[in-house]
Write an enzyme that holds these catalytic residues in place. Sequence first.
Site, PDB file in Angstrom:
ATOM      1  N   SER A  23     -25.213  81.523   3.937  1.00 40.08           N
ATOM      2  CA  SER A  23     -25.891  82.536   4.749  1.00 40.08           C
ATOM      3  C   SER A  23     -27.330  82.785   4.318  1.00 40.08           C
ATOM      4  O   SER A  23     -28.158  83.211   5.124  1.00 40.08           O
ATOM      5  CB  SER A  23     -25.111  83.852   4.696  1.00 40.08           C
ATOM      6  OG  SER A  23     -24.980  84.302   3.355  1.00 40.08           O
ATOM      7  N   GLY A  60     -21.058  82.068   4.641  1.00 44.74           N
ATOM      8  CA  GLY A  60     -19.762  82.060   3.974  1.00 44.74           C
ATOM      9  C   GLY A  60     -19.388  80.746   3.322  1.00 44.74           C
ATOM     10  O   GLY A  60     -18.337  80.644   2.683  1.00 44.74           O
ATOM     11  N   ASN A  89     -21.429  81.874  -2.807  1.00 42.66           N
ATOM     12  CA  ASN A  89     -20.114  82.375  -2.391  1.00 42.66           C
ATOM     13  C   ASN A  89     -19.025  82.022  -3.387  1.00 42.66           C
ATOM     14  O   ASN A  89     -18.063  82.775  -3.545  1.00 42.66           O
ATOM     15  CB  ASN A  89     -19.775  81.868  -0.986  1.00 42.66           C
ATOM     16  CG  ASN A  89     -20.649  82.533   0.061  1.00 42.66           C
ATOM     17  OD1 ASN A  89     -20.733  83.757   0.120  1.00 42.66           O
ATOM     18  ND2 ASN A  89     -21.317  81.732   0.875  1.00 42.66           N
ATOM     19  N   ASP A 170     -26.724  95.307   3.076  1.00 36.97           N
ATOM     20  CA  ASP A 170     -25.643  94.829   2.218  1.00 36.97           C
ATOM     21  C   ASP A 170     -26.100  94.562   0.781  1.00 36.97           C
ATOM     22  O   ASP A 170     -25.285  94.328  -0.102  1.00 36.97           O
ATOM     23  CB  ASP A 170     -24.982  93.576   2.800  1.00 36.97           C
ATOM     24  CG  ASP A 170     -25.938  92.392   2.959  1.00 36.97           C
ATOM     25  OD1 ASP A 170     -27.064  92.427   2.409  1.00 36.97           O
ATOM     26  OD2 ASP A 170     -25.553  91.427   3.642  1.00 36.97           O
ATOM     27  N   HIS A 173     -28.404  89.927   1.322  1.00 37.88           N
ATOM     28  CA  HIS A 173     -29.199  89.025   2.154  1.00 37.88           C
ATOM     29  C   HIS A 173     -30.643  89.515   2.297  1.00 37.88           C
ATOM     30  O   HIS A 173     -30.857  90.658   2.692  1.00 37.88           O
ATOM     31  CB  HIS A 173     -28.551  88.884   3.533  1.00 37.88           C
ATOM     32  CG  HIS A 173     -27.199  88.265   3.475  1.00 37.88           C
ATOM     33  ND1 HIS A 173     -26.037  89.010   3.419  1.00 37.88           N
ATOM     34  CD2 HIS A 173     -26.833  86.966   3.423  1.00 37.88           C
ATOM     35  CE1 HIS A 173     -25.002  88.184   3.353  1.00 37.88           C
ATOM     36  NE2 HIS A 173     -25.465  86.937   3.351  1.00 37.88           N
TER      37      HIS A 173
END
Length: 195
Positions: A23, A60, A89, A170, A173
């Site tokens: 991502s 992801g 991840n 979040d 990012h």
Amino acid sequence: MAACLALASASAWAGTVLVWGDSLSAGYGLRPEQAWPSLLAKRLEGGKPSYKVVNASISGETTAGGLSRLPAALRTHKPSVVVIELGANDGLRGLPPKAMAANLQSMIDTIGKSGARVLLVGMRMPPNYGPAYTASFEAAYRDLAKSNKIRLVPFMMEGFADQRGMFQQDGIHPVADAQPLILDTIWRELAPLLR
């Protein structure tokens, strides 16, 4: 679902840069043109030699997933340079750094057999994962770059990782304003591979 974008429009290319990430390269939470791979494509437009950019990053994605998808992508896009930006991840899931490193090594080997050059983009884990885990995670990238004699971006968020305003809600990012900084960090190691 892969957001595989050929970020270019001309017809004659010296080669293809394949961005193989998660991502952080797919542009999560951003418009496609704001993500650093799109900014890279703009930077390369009209360059000598001229490269197109294919962003095959998936939000992801883990190193295991990236490894499983890689052979088909190499056949399809026939890249001359592959930017591997994977592992975050794996780390967020607490997977063993040795397993991550093994997957990355397999990708490096597969890309090497295709004749393409590799740029490895590293990541760091937050300190709450503990000093032993964060140290071994970060070292995995450094060791892979050294043993394979490939170029390494140690940390794609260098220079702004401690600035909360450079991240989306979040806290993971980067926002659009951070994307040119990411590109500049990656460009320092990528530019010598574009020959």
